[in-house]
Design a protein around this motif. Structure first.
Motif, PDB file in Angstrom:
ATOM      1  N   MET A  74     -19.185 -33.030 140.480  1.00 61.24           N
ATOM      2  CA  MET A  74     -20.185 -32.742 141.502  1.00 61.24           C
ATOM      3  C   MET A  74     -21.098 -33.958 141.729  1.00 61.24           C
ATOM      4  N   ARG A  75     -21.819 -33.911 142.868  1.00 59.99           N
ATOM      5  CA  ARG A  75     -22.806 -34.934 143.221  1.00 59.99           C
ATOM      6  C   ARG A  75     -22.202 -36.340 143.109  1.00 59.99           C
ATOM      7  N   LEU A  76     -21.100 -36.544 143.804  1.00 57.50           N
ATOM      8  CA  LEU A  76     -20.345 -37.779 143.663  1.00 57.50           C
ATOM      9  C   LEU A  76     -21.127 -39.008 144.101  1.00 57.50           C
ATOM     10  N   SER A  77     -22.048 -38.850 145.037  1.00 54.24           N
ATOM     11  CA  SER A  77     -22.794 -40.001 145.543  1.00 54.24           C
ATOM     12  C   SER A  77     -23.643 -40.659 144.467  1.00 54.24           C
ATOM     13  N   ARG A  78     -23.933 -39.946 143.404  1.00 56.82           N
ATOM     14  CA  ARG A  78     -24.774 -40.512 142.336  1.00 56.82           C
ATOM     15  C   ARG A  78     -24.019 -41.511 141.463  1.00 56.82           C
ATOM     16  N   ASN A  79     -22.698 -41.465 141.491  1.00 55.01           N
ATOM     17  CA  ASN A  79     -21.879 -42.349 140.652  1.00 55.01           C
ATOM     18  C   ASN A  79     -22.252 -42.217 139.172  1.00 55.01           C
ATOM     19  N   ARG A  80     -22.297 -40.984 138.717  1.00 53.07           N
ATOM     20  CA  ARG A  80     -22.654 -40.722 137.321  1.00 53.07           C
ATOM     21  C   ARG A  80     -21.520 -39.990 136.591  1.00 53.07           C
ATOM     22  N   ARG A  81     -20.289 -40.362 136.904  1.00 48.68           N
ATOM     23  CA  ARG A  81     -19.117 -39.744 136.262  1.00 48.68           C
ATOM     24  C   ARG A  81     -18.652 -40.550 135.061  1.00 48.68           C
ATOM     25  N   TRP A  82     -19.475 -41.461 134.556  1.00 47.90           N
ATOM     26  CA  TRP A  82     -19.064 -42.418 133.551  1.00 47.90           C
ATOM     27  C   TRP A  82     -19.590 -42.038 132.171  1.00 47.90           C
ATOM     28  N   GLY A  83     -18.814 -42.404 131.153  1.00 47.31           N
ATOM     29  CA  GLY A  83     -19.275 -42.142 129.795  1.00 47.31           C
ATOM     30  C   GLY A  83     -18.438 -42.889 128.773  1.00 47.31           C
ATOM     31  N   HIS A  84     -18.854 -42.788 127.527  1.00 45.03           N
ATOM     32  CA  HIS A  84     -18.055 -43.317 126.424  1.00 45.03           C
ATOM     33  C   HIS A  84     -16.698 -42.603 126.466  1.00 45.03           C
ATOM     34  N   PRO A  85     -15.611 -43.289 126.160  1.00 42.20           N
ATOM     35  CA  PRO A  85     -14.288 -42.647 126.233  1.00 42.20           C
ATOM     36  C   PRO A  85     -14.193 -41.339 125.454  1.00 42.20           C
ATOM     37  N   VAL A  86     -14.848 -41.242 124.308  1.00 41.43           N
ATOM     38  CA  VAL A  86     -14.801 -40.001 123.532  1.00 41.43           C
ATOM     39  C   VAL A  86     -15.492 -38.871 124.292  1.00 41.43           C
ATOM     40  N   MET A  87     -16.573 -39.177 124.994  1.00 46.05           N
ATOM     41  CA  MET A  87     -17.278 -38.176 125.780  1.00 46.05           C
ATOM     42  C   MET A  87     -16.413 -37.672 126.931  1.00 46.05           C
ATOM     43  N   ILE A  88     -15.786 -38.587 127.642  1.00 48.85           N
ATOM     44  CA  ILE A  88     -14.951 -38.202 128.776  1.00 48.85           C
ATOM     45  C   ILE A  88     -13.744 -37.401 128.302  1.00 48.85           C
ATOM     46  N   ASN A  89     -13.139 -37.829 127.219  1.00 48.13           N
ATOM     47  CA  ASN A  89     -11.990 -37.118 126.693  1.00 48.13           C
ATOM     48  C   ASN A  89     -12.366 -35.713 126.234  1.00 48.13           C
ATOM     49  N   LEU A  90     -13.555 -35.574 125.682  1.00 44.37           N
ATOM     50  CA  LEU A  90     -14.021 -34.267 125.225  1.00 44.37           C
ATOM     51  C   LEU A  90     -14.252 -33.314 126.398  1.00 44.37           C
ATOM     52  N   ILE A  91     -14.796 -33.826 127.501  1.00 46.55           N
ATOM     53  CA  ILE A  91     -15.001 -32.987 128.683  1.00 46.55           C
ATOM     54  C   ILE A  91     -13.670 -32.490 129.216  1.00 46.55           C
ATOM     55  N   GLU A  92     -12.698 -33.392 129.275  1.00 45.27           N
ATOM     56  CA  GLU A  92     -11.372 -33.006 129.759  1.00 45.27           C
ATOM     57  C   GLU A  92     -10.765 -31.940 128.833  1.00 45.27           C
ATOM     58  N   LYS A  93     -10.949 -32.125 127.532  1.00 44.77           N
ATOM     59  CA  LYS A  93     -10.429 -31.155 126.571  1.00 44.77           C
ATOM     60  C   LYS A  93     -11.130 -29.807 126.714  1.00 44.77           C
ATOM     61  N   LEU A  94     -12.461 -29.831 126.858  1.00 45.35           N
ATOM     62  CA  LEU A  94     -13.216 -28.591 127.047  1.00 45.35           C
ATOM     63  C   LEU A  94     -12.738 -27.864 128.300  1.00 45.35           C
ATOM     64  N   SER A  95     -12.477 -28.602 129.366  1.00 41.10           N
ATOM     65  CA  SER A  95     -12.049 -27.962 130.611  1.00 41.10           C
ATOM     66  C   SER A  95     -10.724 -27.234 130.414  1.00 41.10           C
ATOM     67  N   ARG A  96      -9.824 -27.829 129.636  1.00 40.95           N
ATOM     68  CA  ARG A  96      -8.529 -27.203 129.389  1.00 40.95           C
ATOM     69  C   ARG A  96      -8.661 -25.968 128.499  1.00 40.95           C
ATOM     70  N   GLU A  97      -9.375 -26.127 127.393  1.00 43.95           N
ATOM     71  CA  GLU A  97      -9.434 -25.051 126.416  1.00 43.95           C
ATOM     72  C   GLU A  97     -10.323 -23.900 126.884  1.00 43.95           C
ATOM     73  N   ALA A  98     -11.300 -24.203 127.737  1.00 41.23           N
ATOM     74  CA  ALA A  98     -12.153 -23.138 128.264  1.00 41.23           C
ATOM     75  C   ALA A  98     -11.368 -22.210 129.181  1.00 41.23           C
ATOM     76  N   THR A  99     -10.368 -22.748 129.879  1.00 41.84           N
ATOM     77  CA  THR A  99      -9.566 -21.882 130.743  1.00 41.84           C
ATOM     78  C   THR A  99      -8.794 -20.859 129.908  1.00 41.84           C
ATOM     79  N   ALA A 100      -8.414 -21.251 128.702  1.00 44.68           N
ATOM     80  CA  ALA A 100      -7.727 -20.310 127.810  1.00 44.68           C
ATOM     81  C   ALA A 100      -8.671 -19.214 127.324  1.00 44.68           C
ATOM     82  N   ASP A 101      -9.969 -19.501 127.389  1.00 44.51           N
ATOM     83  CA  ASP A 101     -10.979 -18.507 127.000  1.00 44.51           C
ATOM     84  C   ASP A 101     -11.397 -17.623 128.173  1.00 44.51           C
ATOM     85  N   GLY A 102     -10.809 -17.861 129.351  1.00 47.99           N
ATOM     86  CA  GLY A 102     -11.150 -17.048 130.506  1.00 47.99           C
ATOM     87  C   GLY A 102     -12.119 -17.689 131.476  1.00 47.99           C
ATOM     88  N   TRP A 103     -12.445 -18.974 131.278  1.00 50.66           N
ATOM     89  CA  TRP A 103     -13.332 -19.681 132.215  1.00 50.66           C
ATOM     90  C   TRP A 103     -12.464 -20.378 133.256  1.00 50.66           C
TER      91      TRP A 103
END
Length: 351
Positions: A74-103
């Protein structure tokens, strides 16, 4: 001799009542928020965080793609999609595993600027690539347009004018999402509105150990804030205080439901830290971060929307899918130019 002549000339100008004009940069350094806020791409060096969450910067950052199979940024104009690789990888992992929880998927808010540092607007923290905001609004079953990502409002979980959860919008899926985020060992804190913390304290049964990481804080009624700890290799990263023992459903939570936390600011016009912070306020390494070269492109350092990491370091062998901090930095492959190997020469056939 030349220095003496210049000094004498300066004294002569003063004696004659003239004004000596001193270059602006010698009397006032530009605000750090302007320097970091103008960066479009990360520093093409190893992934390292410098300083504290509210006073620092980071290098070797990667971006999460605007669209993934289980997330939308969201809010792409802010250009704030950046992070330490571990942080970005964790978000991607959370997005996958949360869907298995019903999100249904994550709406990803602000993470960090490409090289961190103080932001032009908004957050005091999010400066070293180890903070991320996740909306408490479920991801829609359609791809949002650029305009919708800029203007769509997140849903507050708190009753209007109150301090407790709005039962019309809060669901058990929200609790499962927060539990999943707290389950990762990299996560040290999850910040939520005090009303959300109270709801969890009142309703979570069985294992309550994960509640320790969920901390009440001002705001955070429409999103939750994930904070991970300083990562290996970042010796210049300053750790935060350890979370107190217990589930946090005690007197410390009760304080948030008194008048004291909500009293008006006695000095509302006082400048914010980002409006005073110069480069001299930040770790010395941040100057090098600003001056470091860029990667070859944004795509080279973006975790891809197809579910694959375009610029990812090797992962651990335990199946967790997290980046191995001991592996070569992302910059080693993502930023490197294609080697000029030329035409391969024939080798003698072995006997």
């Amino acid at each position: 001799m030349l220095q003496k002549i210049r000094r004498f000339a300066a004294y002569a100008f003063v004696a004659l009542g003239a004004t000596i004009l001193v270059p602006a940069e010698s009397t006032a350094e530009e605000l750090a928020k302007n320097l970091f806020g103008s960066q479009k791409l990360p520093a093409a060096t190893a992934a390292r965080s410098y300083g504290f969450y509210s006073k620092g910067c980071f290098s070797g950052g990667v971006a999460i793609a605007t669209d993934g199979p289980t997330w939308q940024a969201m809010r792409l104009s802010r250009n704030r999609r950046w992070g330490h690789p571990v942080m970005i990888n964790l978000i991607e992992k959370l997005s996958r595993e949360a869907t298995a929880d019903g999100w249904p998927g994550l709406l990803v808010g602000d993470i960090s600027q490409p090289r961190g540092g103080p932001m032009l607007t908004g957050h005091a923290s999010h400066q070293i690539g180890l903070d991320a905001d996740i909306w408490l609004t479920p991801m829609p079953d359609r791809r949002l347009s650029a305009s919708q990502r800029e203007n769509m409002s997140a849903t507050s979980m708190i009753r209007k004018g109150g301090l407790t959860v709005d039962e019309r919008v809060w669901t058990s899926a929200h609790a499962r999402l927060l539990k999943r985020a707290a389950s990762y060992p990299e996560v040290e804190r999850i910040l939520v509105h005090p009303g959300i913390k109270k709801k969890l304290c009142d309703t979570v049964k069985g294992d309550r150990s994960w509640l320790r990481k969920v901390r009440p804080f001002w705001g955070h009624d429409y999103h939750f804030h994930i904070r991970i700890g300083c990562q290996p290799g970042s010796s210049g990263c300053k750790t935060q205080a350890t979370v107190p023992p217990g589930d946090g459903c005690d007197k410390s939570l009760a304080w948030w439901f008194t008048e004291e936390p909500w009293r008006p600011n006695k000095n509302p016009d006082a400048p914010k830290a980002r409006d005073l912070m110069t480069m001299a306020s930040l770790p010395r390494e941040c100057r090098a971060v600003l001056g470091a070269p860029e990667p070859v492109s944004e795509a080279a350092v973006t975790v891809g929307g197809s579910g694959t990491a375009v610029a990812t370091a090797p992962t651990t062998n335990d199946g967790a899918g997290l980046i191995d901090p001991s592996a070569p930095p992302i910059s080693a492959s993502a930023y490197a130019a294609t080697p000029d190997t030329g035409i391969p020469l024939p080798r003698p056939r072995p006997n």
